[in-house]
Write an enzyme that holds these catalytic residues in place. Structure first.
Site, mmCIF file in Angstrom:
data_model
loop_
_atom_site.group_PDB
_atom_site.id
_atom_site.type_symbol
_atom_site.label_atom_id
_atom_site.label_comp_id
_atom_site.label_asym_id
_atom_site.label_seq_id
_atom_site.Cartn_x
_atom_site.Cartn_y
_atom_site.Cartn_z
ATOM 1 N N ASN A 92 -70.377 -45.742 34.251
ATOM 2 C CA ASN A 92 -69.840 -44.420 34.572
ATOM 3 C C ASN A 92 -69.177 -43.557 33.472
ATOM 4 O OD1 ASN A 92 -70.118 -43.835 37.405
ATOM 5 N ND2 ASN A 92 -68.466 -45.193 37.983
ATOM 6 N N ARG B 187 -62.978 -48.131 36.170
ATOM 7 C CA ARG B 187 -61.994 -47.325 36.414
ATOM 8 C C ARG B 187 -60.752 -48.075 37.221
ATOM 9 N NH1 ARG B 187 -63.073 -42.797 40.746
ATOM 10 N NH2 ARG B 187 -64.423 -44.478 41.706
ATOM 11 N N VAL C 52 -75.844 -47.938 34.808
ATOM 12 C CA VAL C 52 -74.780 -48.162 36.016
ATOM 13 C C VAL C 52 -73.681 -47.576 35.604
ATOM 14 C CG1 VAL C 52 -73.702 -49.902 37.334
ATOM 15 C CG2 VAL C 52 -75.934 -50.219 36.730
ATOM 16 N N ASP D 204 -73.098 -59.746 26.851
ATOM 17 C CA ASP D 204 -71.794 -59.120 26.830
ATOM 18 C C ASP D 204 -71.116 -59.234 25.163
ATOM 19 O OD1 ASP D 204 -69.608 -58.381 29.263
ATOM 20 O OD2 ASP D 204 -68.732 -58.774 27.381
ATOM 21 N N HIS E 28 -72.999 -38.233 40.898
ATOM 22 C CA HIS E 28 -72.117 -39.501 41.378
ATOM 23 C C HIS E 28 -70.669 -38.948 41.322
ATOM 24 C CE1 HIS E 28 -70.943 -43.329 42.644
ATOM 25 N NE2 HIS E 28 -70.751 -43.829 41.482
ATOM 26 N N ARG F 278 -63.457 -40.923 36.825
ATOM 27 C CA ARG F 278 -64.598 -41.447 36.361
ATOM 28 C C ARG F 278 -64.995 -40.614 34.932
ATOM 29 N NH1 ARG F 278 -66.970 -40.861 41.510
ATOM 30 N NH2 ARG F 278 -67.496 -43.072 42.305
ATOM 31 N N ALA G 33 -71.347 -58.503 31.212
ATOM 32 C CA ALA G 33 -71.375 -59.506 32.237
ATOM 33 C C ALA G 33 -69.711 -59.513 33.010
ATOM 34 C CB ALA G 33 -71.228 -60.979 31.465
ATOM 35 N N ASN H 40 -66.815 -44.859 27.098
ATOM 36 C CA ASN H 40 -68.215 -45.481 27.504
ATOM 37 C C ASN H 40 -69.375 -44.599 27.055
ATOM 38 O OD1 ASN H 40 -66.577 -47.257 29.079
ATOM 39 N ND2 ASN H 40 -67.385 -46.376 31.237
ATOM 40 N N ARG I 242 -73.095 -46.415 51.412
ATOM 41 C CA ARG I 242 -71.847 -46.148 52.013
ATOM 42 C C ARG I 242 -72.001 -45.271 53.091
ATOM 43 N NH1 ARG I 242 -69.011 -45.882 46.090
ATOM 44 N NH2 ARG I 242 -68.562 -48.023 45.777
HETATM 45 O O1 TXD Z 1 -72.680 -46.225 41.184
HETATM 46 C C1 TXD Z 1 -72.348 -46.845 40.124
HETATM 47 N N1 TXD Z 1 -73.067 -46.177 39.078
HETATM 48 C C2 TXD Z 1 -71.057 -47.704 39.712
HETATM 49 C C3 TXD Z 1 -70.570 -47.609 38.284
HETATM 50 C C4 TXD Z 1 -70.539 -48.613 40.476
HETATM 51 C C5 TXD Z 1 -69.681 -49.431 40.237
HETATM 52 C C6 TXD Z 1 -69.226 -49.509 38.723
HETATM 53 N N2 TXD Z 1 -69.693 -48.455 37.950
HETATM 54 C C7 TXD Z 1 -69.304 -48.364 36.709
HETATM 55 O O2 TXD Z 1 -70.039 -49.624 35.987
HETATM 56 C C8 TXD Z 1 -67.897 -48.890 36.318
HETATM 57 O O3 TXD Z 1 -67.239 -47.657 36.180
HETATM 58 C C9 TXD Z 1 -68.034 -49.294 34.919
HETATM 59 O O4 TXD Z 1 -68.354 -48.049 33.997
HETATM 60 C C10 TXD Z 1 -69.334 -50.168 34.820
HETATM 61 C C11 TXD Z 1 -69.108 -51.714 35.107
HETATM 62 O O5 TXD Z 1 -68.152 -51.752 36.031
HETATM 63 P P1 TXD Z 1 -67.519 -53.437 36.409
HETATM 64 O O6 TXD Z 1 -66.863 -53.538 37.469
HETATM 65 O O7 TXD Z 1 -68.709 -54.582 35.986
HETATM 66 O O8 TXD Z 1 -66.577 -53.551 35.148
HETATM 67 P P2 TXD Z 1 -66.100 -55.056 34.199
HETATM 68 O O9 TXD Z 1 -65.896 -55.946 35.298
HETATM 69 O O10 TXD Z 1 -64.980 -54.236 33.584
HETATM 70 O O11 TXD Z 1 -67.391 -55.188 33.064
HETATM 71 C C12 TXD Z 1 -67.640 -54.389 32.135
HETATM 72 C C13 TXD Z 1 -68.139 -55.425 31.223
HETATM 73 C C14 TXD Z 1 -67.168 -56.376 30.562
HETATM 74 O O12 TXD Z 1 -67.499 -57.576 30.642
HETATM 75 C C15 TXD Z 1 -66.920 -56.005 29.173
HETATM 76 O O13 TXD Z 1 -66.736 -57.270 28.224
HETATM 77 C C16 TXD Z 1 -68.271 -55.469 28.893
HETATM 78 O O14 TXD Z 1 -68.711 -54.636 30.148
HETATM 79 N N3 TXD Z 1 -68.549 -54.544 27.619
HETATM 80 C C17 TXD Z 1 -69.418 -54.608 26.765
HETATM 81 N N4 TXD Z 1 -70.615 -55.618 26.717
HETATM 82 C C18 TXD Z 1 -71.521 -55.341 25.842
HETATM 83 N N5 TXD Z 1 -71.359 -54.471 24.913
HETATM 84 C C19 TXD Z 1 -70.344 -53.863 24.656
HETATM 85 N N6 TXD Z 1 -70.115 -53.032 23.502
HETATM 86 C C20 TXD Z 1 -69.355 -53.747 25.675
HETATM 87 N N7 TXD Z 1 -68.169 -53.124 26.115
HETATM 88 C C21 TXD Z 1 -67.725 -53.643 27.176
#
Ligand code: TXD
Length: 314
Positions: free
Chosen positions: A123, A85, A121, A36, A178, A91, A13, A98, A154
């Site tokens: 990375n 990141r 999604v 989450d 990616h 990444r 979330a 991850n 993009r």
């Molecule tokens: O093009 C693409 N595929 C991407 C990928 C584009 C943008 C972001 N990209 C990747 O998505 C980024 O590098 C991250 O690996 C993910 C998520 O990015 P986001 O910006 O949403 O990261 P946040 O804001 O840190 O959110 C990650 C959430 C956070 O609320 C954590 O508490 C939760 O993941 N989290 C979990 N949820 C459930 N279960 C577990 N184990 C867990 N660990 C972390």
């Protein structure tokens, strides 16, 4: 007619997850379960989003939870859980951390939704699709990575801005992993059907290709903490909408190849037909030698990540 409410679970979330939940609900595509590991976070964001429904004029439900039992029988599972990141972090630095998170969340989610389609999604994207395939045991048609839709979005933006035309009229073709090895194909990119190569000088195209490759890092550098999420969330919506409405859109997505594009056993971004059963077809186009070599290099970097993950496991 029986009412059939579609259900999408968004795992994570954070920025991408919560914004994707917002986009999916506001587009009227499905009800959304936001989950989450942090207690209160998905509940708080879901409540806030639900309270905006009367103002946004939609009737989708949005729930927040920490319990996978609530996600039972989801049609689509979007996995955004993980670490994002930070500036200066590649990444690939995220890889091992991850992979563990993705293994844990995917195994719990598929236990309750064995027929779902997974949209990855987290990375490094291509490697995480491998982890999700292995953990879920799902066929390749039902485990699909989001990256190409964002990367081509993009590229389309930069082309449209440069030419002063609507981005709706720009169609951009991006292949490969990616990251730094993505393979934008100007030869197959068009503006209202006109080849891009007729409208722009090669040096200018190359500059936009470079900017596209660097697109994620450009946003990270500006934000200083966290990474892009508005365009990634829109890309997720595109894919979820094509699946749940069986639109059969032709979108660049990361899927497991079995000989297509001369690549076997690796997840790489290619154009697919995306419909109700997930990957309905992989579209193969003839590549020049140079393009094929760039795609092989991109696939090679995905292989490197898989080897790193295997070494970390043993
Ligand atoms: O093009 C693409 N595929 C991407 C990928 C584009 C943008 C972001 N990209 C990747 O998505 C980024 O590098 C991250 O690996 C993910 C998520 O990015 P986001 O910006 O949403 O990261 P946040 O804001 O840190 O959110 C990650 C959430 C956070 O609320 C954590 O508490 C939760 O993941 N989290 C979990 N949820 C459930 N279960 C577990 N184990 C867990 N660990 C972390």
């Amino acid at each position: 007619m029986p009412v059939c409410r579609r259900k999408v679970t968004v795992i994570g979330a954070g920025n991408v997850g919560a914004t994707a939940a917002q986009r999916i609900a506001e587009a009227g595509v499905a009800d959304v379960y936001l989950i989450d590991v942090v207690e209160g976070l998905p509940q708080g964001k879901a409540l806030d989003l639900a309270e905006s429904a009367p103002l946004q004029h939609h009737d989708q439900m949005i729930y927040g939870t920490n319990d996978y039992a609530d996600t039972t029988e989801s049609d689509v599972i979007v996995v955004t859980a993980g670490l994002a990141r930070q500036p200066g972090m590649s990444r690939d630095d995220l890889l091992i951390k991850n992979a563990g998170i993705v293994r844990s969340v995917v195994s719990q989610a598929v236990h309750y939704s064995p027929d779902a389609i997974i949209v990855m999604v987290t990375n490094p994207l291509d490697a995480m699709v491998h982890v999700a395939l292995e953990t879920s045991g799902f066929p390749r048609e039902r485990v699909i990575g989001m990256a190409g839709v964002l990367d081509s979005g993009r590229f389309r933006t930069f082309i449209a801005q440069d030419l002063g035309v609507s981005s709706s009229d720009v169609s951009a073709f991006v292949l490969g992993g990616h990251g730094d090895t993505m393979v934008p194909l100007p030869r197959l990119s068009t503006v209202a059907g006109i080849p891009l190569t007729e409208l722009m000088k090669p040096e200018r195209i190359e500059a936009l290709v470079q900017r596209t490759r660097n697109g994620g890092a450009e946003v990270v550098a500006l934000l200083k903490s966290g990474s892009a999420f508005y365009a990634p969330a829109s890309s997720v919506l595109h894919m979820v909408d094509s699946i749940l409405n069986d639109r059969k859109r032709v979108l660049p997505c990361a899927v497991l190849l079995r000989g297509e594009y001369k690549i076997d056993g690796l997840v790489v971004g290619v154009p697919i037909v995306l419909g109700a059963s997930g990957v309905e077809r992989i579209i193969e186009v003839a590549l020049t030698e140079e393009e094929q070599a760039a795609l092989q290099a991109s696939a090679g970097s995905v292989r490197g990540l898989i080897e790193t993950m295997q070494a970390a496991k043993s």
